[in-house]
Motif scaffolding. Structure first.
Motif, PDB file in Angstrom:
ATOM      1  N   ARG A 324     -60.256 -11.998  33.962  1.00 65.58           N
ATOM      2  CA  ARG A 324     -59.300 -11.258  33.513  1.00 65.58           C
ATOM      3  C   ARG A 324     -58.124 -11.575  32.964  1.00 65.58           C
ATOM      4  N   LEU A 325     -57.787 -11.315  32.012  1.00 65.53           N
ATOM      5  CA  LEU A 325     -57.265 -11.855  30.470  1.00 65.53           C
ATOM      6  C   LEU A 325     -55.928 -11.234  30.800  1.00 65.53           C
ATOM      7  N   ASP A 326     -55.107 -10.457  31.662  1.00 70.91           N
ATOM      8  CA  ASP A 326     -53.535 -10.229  32.136  1.00 70.91           C
ATOM      9  C   ASP A 326     -53.486 -11.539  32.462  1.00 70.91           C
ATOM     10  N   VAL A 327     -53.899 -11.904  33.576  1.00 70.23           N
ATOM     11  CA  VAL A 327     -54.105 -12.961  33.878  1.00 70.23           C
ATOM     12  C   VAL A 327     -53.853 -14.543  33.326  1.00 70.23           C
ATOM     13  N   LEU A 328     -54.903 -13.626  32.951  1.00 74.06           N
ATOM     14  CA  LEU A 328     -55.216 -15.686  32.181  1.00 74.06           C
ATOM     15  C   LEU A 328     -54.149 -16.003  31.368  1.00 74.06           C
ATOM     16  N   LEU A 329     -53.915 -15.024  30.246  1.00 76.77           N
ATOM     17  CA  LEU A 329     -52.932 -15.217  28.890  1.00 76.77           C
ATOM     18  C   LEU A 329     -51.575 -15.244  29.533  1.00 76.77           C
ATOM     19  N   LYS A 330     -50.757 -14.027  31.123  1.00 75.50           N
ATOM     20  CA  LYS A 330     -49.504 -15.228  31.461  1.00 75.50           C
ATOM     21  C   LYS A 330     -49.509 -15.863  32.076  1.00 75.50           C
ATOM     22  N   SER A 331     -50.685 -16.887  32.837  1.00 72.68           N
ATOM     23  CA  SER A 331     -50.025 -17.995  32.938  1.00 72.68           C
ATOM     24  C   SER A 331     -50.663 -19.058  31.542  1.00 72.68           C
ATOM     25  N   LEU A 332     -50.859 -18.655  30.444  1.00 70.48           N
ATOM     26  CA  LEU A 332     -50.926 -20.062  29.407  1.00 70.48           C
ATOM     27  C   LEU A 332     -48.979 -19.230  28.838  1.00 70.48           C
ATOM     28  N   ALA A 333     -48.938 -17.773  28.811  1.00 64.88           N
ATOM     29  CA  ALA A 333     -47.103 -18.167  28.510  1.00 64.88           C
ATOM     30  C   ALA A 333     -46.481 -18.960  29.397  1.00 64.88           C
ATOM     31  N   GLU A 334     -46.815 -18.498  30.660  1.00 58.47           N
ATOM     32  CA  GLU A 334     -45.946 -19.562  31.204  1.00 58.47           C
ATOM     33  C   GLU A 334     -45.707 -21.346  31.247  1.00 58.47           C
ATOM     34  N   THR A 346     -39.280 -19.656  22.653  1.00 55.69           N
ATOM     35  CA  THR A 346     -39.941 -18.667  24.042  1.00 55.69           C
ATOM     36  C   THR A 346     -40.861 -18.412  23.531  1.00 55.69           C
ATOM     37  N   VAL A 347     -41.950 -18.073  24.639  1.00 54.82           N
ATOM     38  CA  VAL A 347     -43.409 -17.779  24.703  1.00 54.82           C
ATOM     39  C   VAL A 347     -42.775 -16.544  25.415  1.00 54.82           C
ATOM     40  N   THR A 348     -43.030 -14.935  24.606  1.00 54.96           N
ATOM     41  CA  THR A 348     -42.702 -13.989  25.679  1.00 54.96           C
ATOM     42  C   THR A 348     -44.623 -13.286  25.731  1.00 54.96           C
ATOM     43  N   TRP A 349     -44.520 -12.946  26.756  1.00 51.92           N
ATOM     44  CA  TRP A 349     -45.697 -12.044  27.938  1.00 51.92           C
ATOM     45  C   TRP A 349     -44.928 -11.019  29.080  1.00 51.92           C
ATOM     46  N   THR A 350     -45.570  -9.803  27.762  1.00 51.16           N
ATOM     47  CA  THR A 350     -45.691  -8.068  28.626  1.00 51.16           C
ATOM     48  C   THR A 350     -46.434  -8.093  29.680  1.00 51.16           C
ATOM     49  N   ASP A 351     -45.920  -7.873  30.894  1.00 52.27           N
ATOM     50  CA  ASP A 351     -47.064  -7.229  31.826  1.00 52.27           C
ATOM     51  C   ASP A 351     -47.514  -6.319  31.626  1.00 52.27           C
ATOM     52  N   VAL A 385     -42.661 -16.643  20.227  1.00 56.18           N
ATOM     53  CA  VAL A 385     -44.037 -15.778  20.026  1.00 56.18           C
ATOM     54  C   VAL A 385     -44.571 -14.997  21.124  1.00 56.18           C
ATOM     55  N   ARG A 386     -45.469 -13.860  20.469  1.00 58.32           N
ATOM     56  CA  ARG A 386     -44.790 -13.075  21.149  1.00 58.32           C
ATOM     57  C   ARG A 386     -46.784 -12.533  21.468  1.00 58.32           C
ATOM     58  N   VAL A 387     -47.007 -12.502  22.940  1.00 58.34           N
ATOM     59  CA  VAL A 387     -48.873 -12.508  23.247  1.00 58.34           C
ATOM     60  C   VAL A 387     -48.571 -11.318  24.237  1.00 58.34           C
ATOM     61  N   THR A 388     -49.533 -10.280  23.029  1.00 53.77           N
ATOM     62  CA  THR A 388     -49.935  -9.017  23.901  1.00 53.77           C
ATOM     63  C   THR A 388     -50.705  -8.516  23.397  1.00 53.77           C
ATOM     64  N   LEU A 389     -51.594  -7.370  24.745  1.00 56.00           N
ATOM     65  CA  LEU A 389     -53.021  -7.400  25.059  1.00 56.00           C
ATOM     66  C   LEU A 389     -53.094  -5.897  25.271  1.00 56.00           C
ATOM     67  N   ASP A 390     -54.425  -5.121  24.552  1.00 54.78           N
ATOM     68  CA  ASP A 390     -53.605  -4.068  24.308  1.00 54.78           C
ATOM     69  C   ASP A 390     -55.102  -3.300  24.604  1.00 54.78           C
ATOM     70  N   ASP A 391     -55.671  -2.183  24.230  1.00 56.56           N
ATOM     71  CA  ASP A 391     -57.057  -1.458  24.743  1.00 56.56           C
ATOM     72  C   ASP A 391     -56.608  -1.148  23.110  1.00 56.56           C
ATOM     73  N   GLY A 392     -58.120  -0.729  23.279  1.00 56.42           N
ATOM     74  CA  GLY A 392     -59.278  -0.915  22.390  1.00 56.42           C
ATOM     75  C   GLY A 392     -59.417  -1.574  20.587  1.00 56.42           C
ATOM     76  N   PRO A 393     -59.642  -1.418  19.696  1.00 54.60           N
ATOM     77  CA  PRO A 393     -60.346   0.275  19.426  1.00 54.60           C
ATOM     78  C   PRO A 393     -61.372   0.479  20.040  1.00 54.60           C
ATOM     79  N   GLY A 394     -61.742   1.751  20.526  1.00 52.16           N
ATOM     80  CA  GLY A 394     -63.725   1.372  21.203  1.00 52.16           C
ATOM     81  C   GLY A 394     -63.305   1.198  22.638  1.00 52.16           C
ATOM     82  N   PRO A 395     -64.851   0.864  22.993  1.00 55.17           N
ATOM     83  CA  PRO A 395     -64.506  -0.247  24.284  1.00 55.17           C
ATOM     84  C   PRO A 395     -63.914  -1.927  24.078  1.00 55.17           C
TER      85      PRO A 395
END
Lengths: 474, 226
Positions: A324-334, A346-351, A385-395
């Protein structure tokens, strides 16, 4: 199983072929020889039977007829085997003539059941096989009618000598065939050895290749026959790749040596400066702390080199699973957030929604902590430092780690993922880090079949973008 | 003597500076990037420059070419982790006087520094004789008529500099430039104070002056223009 040599294979093939040809030819010759010998006998017997019939047709006295018949059969000849046997009888077993008298063979034939006897007015050939008590014989039996009387003319000759001669011939064929096969094997061996000379030459040339002459591909094998050209060009391409890898390896070794030498030089200078005169305890303490700092740096470098070596050693991902990348990235950002906050960064992570990839969690954690760590070190001290997680492109899913750091010159961007590459050519260690973090990151991304890219701009800051294939539920 | 260290590894620079200050009693300035190094090298008169090659902003070899291009004769010792023969040849050909690779031995480094300074002042021998005075610059030992003289650090520095330039008039400005680093606190009559201390120790019981004052110009040790 050990592969059989080409020479042996070809020899075996050729000898088998020779053997088959010789066997076919020999069989044909054998049959033909035997048949022709028997045909000769048959022709003689047939002529003899005709002669006897002609003689019987003549009106002659019994005594004179016998003399005539004896002349035809030549029964005066002393040769026992070559002797013709004759039996002439009329109806009711009225024996006209027999030579030798009471020939058991003839009597046996005449006792044959009527359906096996030749029809009246015809001429039959009998072959008495060699296995019988009487021996091998060829017999011509002629039956015909004179008036009311049925005449039987039987003429026979032993065929034993034919089988004897044929046997001799067979032995001769075996000897000749065997010799021919042996000769073929030897010939083929020689020819194959001669034909394979270029392979041997190429082998000798290959033996002379050392890592020094690797790059000199023209010298590798020289000119080779057309059959070996694909092999040669494949080999040369391989050597070229090998050479490139070797050069990269040498460069890396030189770089590693340099990276280790700098902290070593500092540590040595610290300790030697400390030893130059007696000092206060506080000064020694400071020197030890200093030396420990360098030891730590070398430790970090060696550790990261080992990580890279381990990643290089195996192409297979250990224990791939859904991560689960969202979980992993959140814990790293913290995890990075707290120490960063102490220096004002600061390290920011958007849920966001849950996103998963197929991979090894330990490696992915290492990947993103390298990226965040890098962003913190190269961004401004109090930057974000901004960490973001998005969909795409493609699969795919896209992770972006962005810092507000100064621009990396465009000409240096392609090299930032190289091992031990530093944007600042001085290799200054003031920014910390070993110069291996991004190289490790790229290696991990490639192992996960993803891509990694970097953009840098004085206004927008620096972004590292990682794309990984989305997790597909099986 | 005054040395400039151009080295981006701050702790290494500090260690070298410490060793130079304590052992050879040289005054030391440190530049941590190429730009600062070139600027300081051009604006101050150094007796030696210790130069790293891989530096931020301006490369070490560029600094060297900049200095030689401006006609600076200061001896330059390259101290670098680049250790291939080609690197050494390139460094020496660019105008450096010596080349030492990291990691290095501090004793060797100091000995090379002293040798370079001796050559600058055209004094191949480590022992300098001025009249009945002899100064061993390698061991920092001063003897007068066979008698060992104990000098304070600043006094030795001053004597060594004057002795290396024996026979020449050395101005007060030159003394300040060559014996004090950029951060040193100097007061107006600091040179006079140390000169008189030296005279007290060296000229005690002697009928003639070892260090003479040339009015309006400076000081001279040994034989020279009156």
């Amino acid at each position: 199983m050990k592969p059989v040599s080409i020479r042996l294979q070809l020899s075996l093939m050729m000898s088998l072929l020779t053997l088959i040809i010789i066997a076919v030819l020999s069989t044909a010759a054998y049959i033909e020889f035997k048949e022709s010998l028997l045909r000769n006998i048959d022709t003689t017997l047939r002529a003899m039977a005709q002669g006897i019939r002609a003689e019987l047709d003549e009106e002659d006295t019994g005594e004179r007829r016998e003399t005539e018949l004896r002349a035809i059969t030549g029964s005066d000849t002393p040769d026992r085997h070559g002797r013709y046997r004759v039996w002439v009888e009329g109806r009711d077993e009225d024996l006209f003539f027999s030579d030798p008298p009471d020939e058991p063979l003839m009597q046996q034939l005449l006792r044959l059941p009527p359906e096996e006897q030749p029809e009246v007015g015809s001429l039959s050939l009998f072959n008495v096989a060699s296995g019988t008590r009487l021996g091998a014989f060829r017999v011509i039996w002629m039956r015909y009618r004179i008036g009311l009387e049925v005449m039987n003319i039987l003429v026979a000759r032993s065929s034993a000598h034919v089988y004897h001669e044929v046997g001799e011939f067979l032995r001769l064929l075996l000897v000749l065939g065997g010799s021919a096969t042996l000769l073929a094997v030897l010939l083929v061996r020689t020819i194959v050895s001669w034909g394979l000379r270029p392979v041997a030459t190429a082998g000798r040339r290959l033996e002379q290749i050392t890592h020094r002459s690797l790059g000199d591909e023209a010298k590798v094998m020289g000119e080779v026959p057309a059959e070996l050209r694909p092999f040669k060009s494949a080999l040369e391409r391989m050597l070229l790749r090998l050479n490139k890898t070797l050069q990269q390896q040498e460069q890396l070794t030189a770089d590693v040596a340099h990276e280790l030498r700098t902290p070593l030089a500092i540590m040595k200078s610290t300790l030697q400066a400390l030893r130059m005169q007696p000092r206060k305890a506080a000064e020694y303490e400071e020197g030890v702390d200093d030396a420990l700092l360098d030891v730590g740096r070398m430790e970090q470098l060696v550790g990261q080199l080992l990580t890279l070596a381990r990643l290089d050693a195996a192409d297979e991902l250990p224990d791939p699973a859904e991560v689960r990348l969202d979980v992993l990235l959140k814990s790293l950002a913290e995890a990075f957030g707290d120490p960063a906050a102490r220096q004002g960064a600061t390290v920011t992570w958007t849920d966001g929604p849950a996103r998963s990839v197929q991979g090894n969690e330990t490696e992915l954690r290492q990947l993103f902590s390298n990226l965040i760590d890098n962003a913190l070190r190269h961004g401004p001290r109090t930057g974000r430092v901004r960490v973001t997680l998005d969909d795409g492109p493609g699969p795919q899913v896209t992770v972006c780690v962005h810092d507000e750091g100064g621009a990396i010159p465009p000409e240096k961007l392609p090299y930032v993922f190289d091992r031990l590459y530093r944007v600042d050519s001085s290799r200054s260690q003031t920014a910390g880090g070993t110069g291996l973090g991004l190289a490790i990151a790229r290696r991990i991304v490639l192992r996960h079949h993803g891509t990694i890219a970097i953009t840098s701009d004085p206004q927008a800051g620096t972004s590292v973008t990682v794309q990984l294939p989305r997790y597909e539920r099986a | 003597m005054r040395v400039l260290i151009v080295e981006d590894e701050a702790r290494l620079a500090r260690n070298i500076a410490k060793a130079l200050r304590e052992t050879t009693l040289y005054a030391v300035d440190i530049a941590t990037d190429g730009e600062d190094g070139l600027h300081q090298g051009l604006s101050n008169s150094y007796d030696l420059i210790v130069l790293d090659l891989m530096l931020p902003k301006i490369d070490g070899l560029e600094i060297l070419r900049g200095l030689r291009g401006e006609g600076r004769r200061v001896p330059v010792l390259i101290l670098t982790a680049r250790d291939t023969t080609q690197d050494i040849i390139r460094g020496l050909d660019a105008g450096s006087d010596d080349y030492l690779t990291k990691p290095f031995d501090m004793g060797e480094f100091l000995a090379r520094c002293k040798a370079l300074v001796r050559r600058t002042y055209d004094r191949p021998s480590p022992v300098v004789h001025v009249g009945e005075l002899s100064i061993d610059t390698a061991g920092r030992i001063v003897t007068l008529r066979g008698q060992r003289i104990e000098l304070r650090a600043m006094e030795y520095r001053l004597l060594e500099y004057l002795a290396l330039r024996a026979g020449q008039v050395v101005s007060r400005t030159e003394i300040l430039e060559h014996l004090y680093d950029f951060n040193a606190e100097t007061f107006s009559n600091v040179v006079e104070v140390h000169i008189s201390a030296l005279r007290r120790k060296l000229e005690a019981g002697s009928p003639y002056a070892l260090i003479r004052t040339v009015r309006g110009q400076g000081y001279v040790i040994g034989e020279g223009p009156a």
